[in-house]
Design a protein around this motif. Structure first.
Motif, PDB file in Angstrom:
ATOM      1  N   GLU A  10      47.563 -49.128  19.752  1.00 41.27           N
ATOM      2  CA  GLU A  10      47.425 -49.780  21.064  1.00 41.27           C
ATOM      3  C   GLU A  10      46.760 -48.735  21.877  1.00 41.27           C
ATOM      4  O   GLU A  10      45.598 -49.184  22.502  1.00 41.27           O
ATOM      5  CB  GLU A  10      48.380 -50.519  21.512  1.00 41.27           C
ATOM      6  N   ARG A  11      47.149 -47.551  21.614  1.00 44.25           N
ATOM      7  CA  ARG A  11      46.858 -46.585  22.624  1.00 44.25           C
ATOM      8  C   ARG A  11      45.070 -46.137  22.235  1.00 44.25           C
ATOM      9  O   ARG A  11      44.504 -45.716  23.115  1.00 44.25           O
ATOM     10  CB  ARG A  11      47.570 -45.273  22.607  1.00 44.25           C
TER      11      ARG A  11
ATOM     12  N   TYR B  40      56.233 -38.337  16.679  1.00 45.78           N
ATOM     13  CA  TYR B  40      57.274 -39.324  16.950  1.00 45.78           C
ATOM     14  C   TYR B  40      58.047 -39.700  15.682  1.00 45.78           C
ATOM     15  O   TYR B  40      57.768 -39.326  14.552  1.00 45.78           O
ATOM     16  CB  TYR B  40      56.493 -40.637  17.436  1.00 45.78           C
TER      17      TYR B  40
ATOM     18  N   ARG C 213      52.259 -57.622  15.220  1.00 43.48           N
ATOM     19  CA  ARG C 213      53.505 -57.656  15.707  1.00 43.48           C
ATOM     20  C   ARG C 213      54.132 -59.143  15.576  1.00 43.48           C
ATOM     21  O   ARG C 213      55.334 -59.213  15.524  1.00 43.48           O
ATOM     22  CB  ARG C 213      53.686 -57.416  17.299  1.00 43.48           C
TER      23      ARG C 213
ATOM     24  N   THR D  45      57.292 -49.916  15.073  1.00 40.80           N
ATOM     25  CA  THR D  45      56.935 -49.954  16.716  1.00 40.80           C
ATOM     26  C   THR D  45      56.149 -48.874  17.205  1.00 40.80           C
ATOM     27  O   THR D  45      55.020 -49.238  17.976  1.00 40.80           O
ATOM     28  CB  THR D  45      58.039 -50.395  17.231  1.00 40.80           C
ATOM     29  N   GLU D  46      56.479 -47.892  17.077  1.00 39.15           N
ATOM     30  CA  GLU D  46      55.862 -46.827  17.533  1.00 39.15           C
ATOM     31  C   GLU D  46      54.294 -46.595  17.078  1.00 39.15           C
ATOM     32  O   GLU D  46      53.497 -45.749  17.645  1.00 39.15           O
ATOM     33  CB  GLU D  46      56.619 -45.350  17.515  1.00 39.15           C
ATOM     34  N   THR D  47      54.310 -46.832  15.655  1.00 43.37           N
ATOM     35  CA  THR D  47      52.822 -46.780  15.041  1.00 43.37           C
ATOM     36  C   THR D  47      52.044 -47.652  15.814  1.00 43.37           C
ATOM     37  O   THR D  47      50.656 -47.479  15.946  1.00 43.37           O
ATOM     38  CB  THR D  47      53.254 -46.944  13.572  1.00 43.37           C
ATOM     39  N   LEU D  48      52.632 -48.869  15.867  1.00 45.75           N
ATOM     40  CA  LEU D  48      51.714 -50.187  16.346  1.00 45.75           C
ATOM     41  C   LEU D  48      51.377 -49.593  18.126  1.00 45.75           C
ATOM     42  O   LEU D  48      50.375 -49.731  18.430  1.00 45.75           O
ATOM     43  CB  LEU D  48      52.282 -51.344  16.574  1.00 45.75           C
ATOM     44  N   ASP D  49      52.392 -48.904  18.639  1.00 44.69           N
ATOM     45  CA  ASP D  49      52.058 -48.491  20.115  1.00 44.69           C
ATOM     46  C   ASP D  49      50.947 -47.408  19.955  1.00 44.69           C
ATOM     47  O   ASP D  49      50.068 -47.464  20.870  1.00 44.69           O
ATOM     48  CB  ASP D  49      53.359 -47.815  20.655  1.00 44.69           C
ATOM     49  N   LEU D  50      50.881 -46.530  19.047  1.00 48.01           N
ATOM     50  CA  LEU D  50      49.880 -45.418  18.959  1.00 48.01           C
ATOM     51  C   LEU D  50      48.531 -46.208  18.774  1.00 48.01           C
ATOM     52  O   LEU D  50      47.532 -45.755  19.393  1.00 48.01           O
ATOM     53  CB  LEU D  50      50.050 -44.464  17.962  1.00 48.01           C
TER      54      LEU D  50
ATOM     55  N   THR E 179      47.117 -54.899  18.207  1.00 48.23           N
ATOM     56  CA  THR E 179      48.075 -55.126  17.120  1.00 48.23           C
ATOM     57  C   THR E 179      49.223 -56.292  17.546  1.00 48.23           C
ATOM     58  O   THR E 179      50.102 -56.559  16.963  1.00 48.23           O
ATOM     59  CB  THR E 179      49.020 -53.893  17.248  1.00 48.23           C
TER      60      THR E 179
END
Length: 213
Positions: free
Chosen positions: A22-23, A88, A32, A15-20, A28
């Motif tokens: 996205e930023r 992270y 997801r 999840t945190e990798t996909l959040d990165l 993504t």
């Protein structure tokens, strides 16, 4: 991704990798929404177990990848470049034993060595060798916490984020080996042939808040 293919770890870092990503402006949503699909060529992403990321990157199936420092330490033979500490997924590799006991010291005193269960045999072996103690390393694939509770070993080496699992199994941390976070790695050949794209990506990541260069 400027023609780059990135290996994305499923599991704790997913999840945190996909959040990165996205930023960084990489969509993504499809990743997801698809737990079973693993390859997303339109986004330049391929998903896999964290332990497989260095293999895919080393052999060029992905130009870059994200995995935990624990994986890189355990697979230190992999020919990949570690580019960034992403800051992270923080967890700690520790030595733990049953609460109320000095199982490690007692085992070494009586037997001259200690039996240790772990999913990380290389890290564990190096730690005990570096601290001047003889250790018999027992590699396990499942829940390592049950090993000392059944008498298989005196202690374990494992990752912990909160320590909750150790407490639930009446284990106590005795030593910290290393703090691990998510890392960005690159294939050595891609790092040369696609240097501009990789350097641009690294610069963009470094510009984000919360990333440790």
């Amino acid at each position: 991704m400027n023609g780059l293919t990135i290996a994305v770890p499923r599991g704790a870092l997913f999840t945190e990798t996909l959040d990165l990503l996205e930023r960084l402006g990489i969509g993504t949503a499809e990743v997801r929404a698809n737990e079973r699909r693993l390859v997303f060529p339109e986004a330049g992403l391929v998903t896999m177990r964290p332990s497989d990321v260095p293999t895919y990157v080393e052999h060029g199936a992905a130009d870059i990848g994200i995995t935990g420092k624990d994986v890189l330490l355990e697979q230190d033979e992999r020919e990949v470049y570690e580019l960034l500490d992403l800051g992270y997924g923080t967890c700690r590799m520790v030595v733990a034993e049953p609460e109320g006991e000095n199982a490690i010291e007692e085992s070494i005193r009586r037997l001259g060595a200690v039996r240790v269960a772990t999913k990380y045999p290389r890290i564990a072996a190096r730690h005990f060798a570096d601290t001047g103690r003889q250790a018999e390393i027992v590699e396990v694939k499942g829940s390592v916490e049950i090993a000392p509770l059944t008498g298989l070993v005196a202690a374990i080496v494992d990752l912990t984020a909160t320590g909750k699992t150790l407490v639930e199994n009446r284990l106590v941390e005795r030593e910290e080996i290393v703090v691990c976070t998510a890392r960005l790695i690159a294939n050595p050949v891609a790092h040369k042939l696609k240097a501009a794209a990789i350097d641009e990506l690294v610069a963009r990541i470094r510009s984000l808040d919360g990333v440790v260069a």
